[in-house]
Motif scaffolding. Structure first.
Motif, PDB file in Angstrom:
ATOM      1  N   MET A  40     -32.495  12.338  30.203  1.00 23.63           N
ATOM      2  CA  MET A  40     -32.556  11.068  29.464  1.00 23.63           C
ATOM      3  C   MET A  40     -32.536  11.288  27.953  1.00 23.63           C
ATOM      4  SD  MET A  40     -35.365   9.006  31.747  1.00 23.63           S
ATOM      5  CE  MET A  40     -35.303   9.112  33.548  1.00 23.63           C
ATOM      6  N   ASP A  41     -31.694  10.508  27.267  1.00 30.37           N
ATOM      7  CA  ASP A  41     -31.674  10.515  25.798  1.00 30.37           C
ATOM      8  C   ASP A  41     -32.963   9.901  25.273  1.00 30.37           C
ATOM      9  OD1 ASP A  41     -29.079  11.430  25.871  1.00 30.37           O
ATOM     10  OD2 ASP A  41     -28.183   9.655  24.974  1.00 30.37           O
ATOM     11  N   VAL A  42     -33.568  10.547  24.293  1.00 32.48           N
ATOM     12  CA  VAL A  42     -34.771   9.986  23.664  1.00 32.48           C
ATOM     13  C   VAL A  42     -34.692  10.202  22.151  1.00 32.48           C
ATOM     14  CG1 VAL A  42     -36.223  10.377  25.702  1.00 32.48           C
ATOM     15  CG2 VAL A  42     -36.130  12.130  23.937  1.00 32.48           C
ATOM     16  N   VAL A  65     -29.612   6.511  19.963  1.00 26.09           N
ATOM     17  CA  VAL A  65     -28.895   6.492  21.248  1.00 26.09           C
ATOM     18  C   VAL A  65     -27.461   6.049  20.965  1.00 26.09           C
ATOM     19  CG1 VAL A  65     -30.882   6.187  22.786  1.00 26.09           C
ATOM     20  CG2 VAL A  65     -29.698   4.157  21.877  1.00 26.09           C
ATOM     21  N   PRO A  66     -26.505   6.452  21.838  1.00 27.20           N
ATOM     22  CA  PRO A  66     -25.101   6.174  21.561  1.00 27.20           C
ATOM     23  C   PRO A  66     -24.787   4.703  21.275  1.00 27.20           C
ATOM     24  CG  PRO A  66     -25.271   7.803  23.297  1.00 27.20           C
ATOM     25  CD  PRO A  66     -26.667   7.363  23.007  1.00 27.20           C
ATOM     26  N   ALA A  67     -25.464   3.764  21.932  1.00 26.76           N
ATOM     27  CA  ALA A  67     -25.174   2.340  21.663  1.00 26.76           C
ATOM     28  C   ALA A  67     -25.489   2.002  20.208  1.00 26.76           C
ATOM     29  CB  ALA A  67     -25.980   1.452  22.601  1.00 26.76           C
ATOM     30  N   ILE A 163     -21.575  21.672  32.315  1.00 28.82           N
ATOM     31  CA  ILE A 163     -20.537  20.701  31.928  1.00 28.82           C
ATOM     32  C   ILE A 163     -21.021  19.306  32.263  1.00 28.82           C
ATOM     33  CG2 ILE A 163     -18.239  19.835  32.641  1.00 28.82           C
ATOM     34  CD1 ILE A 163     -18.038  22.174  30.680  1.00 28.82           C
ATOM     35  N   ARG A 164     -20.670  18.368  31.400  1.00 25.11           N
ATOM     36  CA  ARG A 164     -20.872  16.950  31.745  1.00 25.11           C
ATOM     37  C   ARG A 164     -19.548  16.248  31.519  1.00 25.11           C
ATOM     38  NH1 ARG A 164     -20.701  14.762  26.859  1.00 25.11           N
ATOM     39  NH2 ARG A 164     -21.365  16.138  25.192  1.00 25.11           N
ATOM     40  N   THR A 165     -19.170  15.399  32.478  1.00 29.31           N
ATOM     41  CA  THR A 165     -18.012  14.557  32.210  1.00 29.31           C
ATOM     42  C   THR A 165     -18.428  13.572  31.125  1.00 29.31           C
ATOM     43  OG1 THR A 165     -18.665  13.612  34.337  1.00 29.31           O
ATOM     44  CG2 THR A 165     -16.566  14.730  34.259  1.00 29.31           C
ATOM     45  N   GLU A 168     -17.771   7.061  28.558  1.00 35.32           N
ATOM     46  CA  GLU A 168     -17.796   6.499  27.191  1.00 35.32           C
ATOM     47  C   GLU A 168     -19.233   6.143  26.842  1.00 35.32           C
ATOM     48  OE1 GLU A 168     -16.438   6.275  24.370  1.00 35.32           O
ATOM     49  OE2 GLU A 168     -14.541   7.165  24.959  1.00 35.32           O
ATOM     50  N   ALA A 169     -19.864   7.045  26.114  1.00 35.82           N
ATOM     51  CA  ALA A 169     -21.280   6.887  25.792  1.00 35.82           C
ATOM     52  C   ALA A 169     -21.514   5.625  24.967  1.00 35.82           C
ATOM     53  CB  ALA A 169     -21.766   8.104  25.032  1.00 35.82           C
ATOM     54  N   GLY A 170     -22.615   4.960  25.283  1.00 32.18           N
ATOM     55  CA  GLY A 170     -23.039   3.807  24.484  1.00 32.18           C
ATOM     56  C   GLY A 170     -22.346   2.513  24.843  1.00 32.18           C
ATOM     57  N   GLY A 231     -22.164   5.881  29.939  1.00 24.35           N
ATOM     58  CA  GLY A 231     -21.949   4.554  30.527  1.00 24.35           C
ATOM     59  C   GLY A 231     -22.804   4.239  31.731  1.00 24.35           C
ATOM     60  N   VAL A 232     -23.665   5.163  32.141  1.00 25.07           N
ATOM     61  CA  VAL A 232     -24.548   4.892  33.292  1.00 25.07           C
ATOM     62  C   VAL A 232     -25.626   3.895  32.846  1.00 25.07           C
ATOM     63  CG1 VAL A 232     -26.237   5.887  34.895  1.00 25.07           C
ATOM     64  CG2 VAL A 232     -24.159   7.173  34.301  1.00 25.07           C
ATOM     65  N   ALA A 233     -25.687   2.740  33.499  1.00 28.28           N
ATOM     66  CA  ALA A 233     -26.643   1.708  33.069  1.00 28.28           C
ATOM     67  C   ALA A 233     -27.530   1.203  34.188  1.00 28.28           C
ATOM     68  CB  ALA A 233     -25.891   0.530  32.434  1.00 28.28           C
ATOM     69  N   VAL A 249     -27.155  13.353  36.517  1.00 28.61           N
ATOM     70  CA  VAL A 249     -26.618  12.428  35.510  1.00 28.61           C
ATOM     71  C   VAL A 249     -27.410  12.479  34.198  1.00 28.61           C
ATOM     72  CG1 VAL A 249     -25.704  10.772  37.207  1.00 28.61           C
ATOM     73  CG2 VAL A 249     -27.989  10.442  36.292  1.00 28.61           C
ATOM     74  N   PHE A 250     -26.691  12.192  33.122  1.00 31.78           N
ATOM     75  CA  PHE A 250     -27.295  11.920  31.815  1.00 31.78           C
ATOM     76  C   PHE A 250     -27.330  10.403  31.640  1.00 31.78           C
ATOM     77  CE2 PHE A 250     -25.612  16.152  30.963  1.00 31.78           C
ATOM     78  CZ  PHE A 250     -26.497  16.694  30.034  1.00 31.78           C
ATOM     79  N   VAL A 251     -28.443   9.895  31.140  1.00 34.47           N
ATOM     80  CA  VAL A 251     -28.493   8.468  30.808  1.00 34.47           C
ATOM     81  C   VAL A 251     -29.109   8.318  29.427  1.00 34.47           C
ATOM     82  CG1 VAL A 251     -29.125   6.155  31.568  1.00 34.47           C
ATOM     83  CG2 VAL A 251     -29.003   7.987  33.240  1.00 34.47           C
ATOM     84  N   GLY A 252     -28.441   7.556  28.586  1.00 36.18           N
ATOM     85  CA  GLY A 252     -28.950   7.347  27.231  1.00 36.18           C
ATOM     86  C   GLY A 252     -29.269   5.895  27.025  1.00 36.18           C
ATOM     87  N   SER A 253     -28.299   5.181  26.470  1.00 38.22           N
ATOM     88  CA  SER A 253     -28.483   3.780  26.101  1.00 38.22           C
ATOM     89  C   SER A 253     -28.932   2.927  27.273  1.00 38.22           C
ATOM     90  CB  SER A 253     -27.163   3.248  25.551  1.00 38.22           C
ATOM     91  OG  SER A 253     -26.480   4.242  24.830  1.00 38.22           O
ATOM     92  N   GLY A 254     -28.461   3.240  28.457  1.00 35.71           N
ATOM     93  CA  GLY A 254     -28.735   2.439  29.650  1.00 35.71           C
ATOM     94  C   GLY A 254     -30.218   2.237  29.885  1.00 35.71           C
TER      95      GLY A 254
HETATM   96  O1  LIG Z   1     -23.962  12.492  25.191  1.00 33.71           O
HETATM   97  C1  LIG Z   1     -24.700  12.416  26.126  1.00 33.71           C
HETATM   98  C2  LIG Z   1     -24.852  13.472  27.080  1.00 33.71           C
HETATM   99  O2  LIG Z   1     -24.736  14.614  26.409  1.00 33.71           O
HETATM  100  C3  LIG Z   1     -25.500  11.233  26.325  1.00 33.71           C
HETATM  101  O3  LIG Z   1     -26.721  11.600  26.827  1.00 33.71           O
HETATM  102  C4  LIG Z   1     -24.833  10.303  27.245  1.00 33.71           C
HETATM  103  O4  LIG Z   1     -23.467  10.399  27.193  1.00 33.71           O
HETATM  104  C5  LIG Z   1     -25.372   8.983  26.964  1.00 33.71           C
HETATM  105  O5  LIG Z   1     -24.459   7.985  27.169  1.00 33.71           O
HETATM  106  P1  LIG Z   1     -24.997   6.536  27.433  1.00 33.71           P
HETATM  107  O6  LIG Z   1     -25.708   6.122  26.195  1.00 33.71           O
HETATM  108  O7  LIG Z   1     -23.758   5.748  27.677  1.00 33.71           O
HETATM  109  O8  LIG Z   1     -25.871   6.654  28.635  1.00 33.71           O
END
Ligand SMILES: O=C(CO)[C@H](O)[C@H](O)COP(=O)(O)O
Length: 310
Positions: A40-42, A65-67, A163-165, A168-170, A231-233, A249-254
């Motif tokens: 998780m993005d923090v 966060v990317p958004a 690797i992470r696919t 489209e972040a944010g 883009g995972v929300a 999975v990575f999740v940031g803005s979601g």
């Molecule tokens: O860059 C990232 C992974 O390395 C971000 O954690 C991820 O892509 C976040 O994207 P989103 O905000 O759409 O969840």
């Protein structure tokens, strides 16, 4: 091959190892520990605590966060090392942090403060439009993004241990993540069915090193851990990535742009654990409050972070 039929890549890292580095296979093995997890993005220690309590397997420290990077614009850089240290003190799980593409000094700084992984990320503004970081020069493992198999194997050749696919972040929109995961998985399926003699031309076509292409064919998967991102929300989005074959999975803005981050974070962790059980997915998807609003990607004006590097 492990009991659950999963190809174990830890012992195969040596085949990827350039002479210069004696640590690549160790880094690849370390990233294996994250499998089946959510990263998780923090941006603050408080968010890191929420992520850890929700069951995240690691957190990613970044300045916005990317958004918010999309909304505010400007140059996005490595976050304040002091803040990353505070985040490290706040949690016991691994802490990742982002460096700009090609910015090997940001990566040196992150390594010196003891982050567990560096993400050389297109979500930050690239520092070099030609070269990625030579990741073999570092003790710390790196994760890098890709849109297709060729891009994944080029990053692994440079030393990426995970690797992470890209997605489209944010955007809160899963369509690009699906496209990228399907592209990687589709190419691997085609490769598996290929005659060995055809692999030379295939490697040339996808601009990837022949030996890594051959290794991918033999393993039937990427030779390092492969997460989905961008883009995972929702819990359903996360489970979709897992059912398409990702390791996590990575999740940031979601999470932190939603109405109830703690509850959504817990639900996404549950969804990744129980990704093939629709009843549990229905349960954890209920009553989560508002999801992030998201962006429709048919609008050509939306900047594509994923295209910022090849
Ligand atoms: O860059 C990232 C992974 O390395 C971000 O954690 C991820 O892509 C976040 O994207 P989103 O905000 O759409 O969840």
């Amino acid at each position: 091959m492990s009991d659950d039929g999963v190809v174990m890549v830890y012992g195969n890292g040596a085949a990827l190892e350039p002479k210069k580095s004696s640590t690549f296979s160790v880094k690849v093995g370390l990233a294996q520990m994250l499998r089946g997890g959510v990263i998780m993005d923090v941006v603050t220690p408080d968010q890191a605590r929420i992520a850890e309590e929700a069951g995240a397997c690691a957190v990613m420290a970044l300045e916005r966060v990317p958004a918010d990077i999309r909304a505010q614009g400007g140059v996005a850089r490595m976050s304040d090392p002091g803040l990353i240290k505070e985040i490290k003190r706040a949690v016991t799980i691994p802490v990742m942090a982002k460096a700009r593409i090609g910015h090997f000094v940001e990566a040196q700084i992150l390594e010196s403060i003891g982050v567990d992984y560096v993400d050389e990320s297109e979500v930050l503004t690239p520092a070099d439009d030609q070269n990625h970081i030579n990741k073999h020069n570092f003790r710390v493992p790196f994760v890098c993004g890709c849109r297709d198999l060729g891009e994944a194997l080029r990053r692994i050749r440079e030393g990426a241990a995970m690797i992470r696919t890209k997605g489209e972040a944010g955007t809160g929109n899963i369509i690009e993540a699906v496209r990228h995961v399907r592209s990687v998985m589709g190419d691997i399926r085609a490769l598996r069915n290929m005659d060995d003699d055809e692999v030379f031309t295939f490697a040339k076509r996808i601009a990837a090193p022949y030996d890594l292409v051959m290794q991918t064919k033999q393993l039937g998967r990427l030779p390092v851990v492969h997460f989905a991102a961008g883009g995972v929300a929702t819990p359903a989005d996360a489970a979709l990535m897992m059912q398409l074959g990702c390791d996590g999975v990575f999740v940031g803005s979601g999470i932190f742009k939603s109405g109830d981050p703690a509850q959504r974070a817990r639900a996404i962790v549950q969804a990744v654990t129980h990704y093939s059980d629709p009843e549990i997915l229905a349960e954890v998807s209920s009553g989560l409050g508002e999801a992030m609003v998201g962006i429709n990607l048919s609008d050509a004006k939306v900047e594509r972070f994923a295209s910022r590097s090849e």
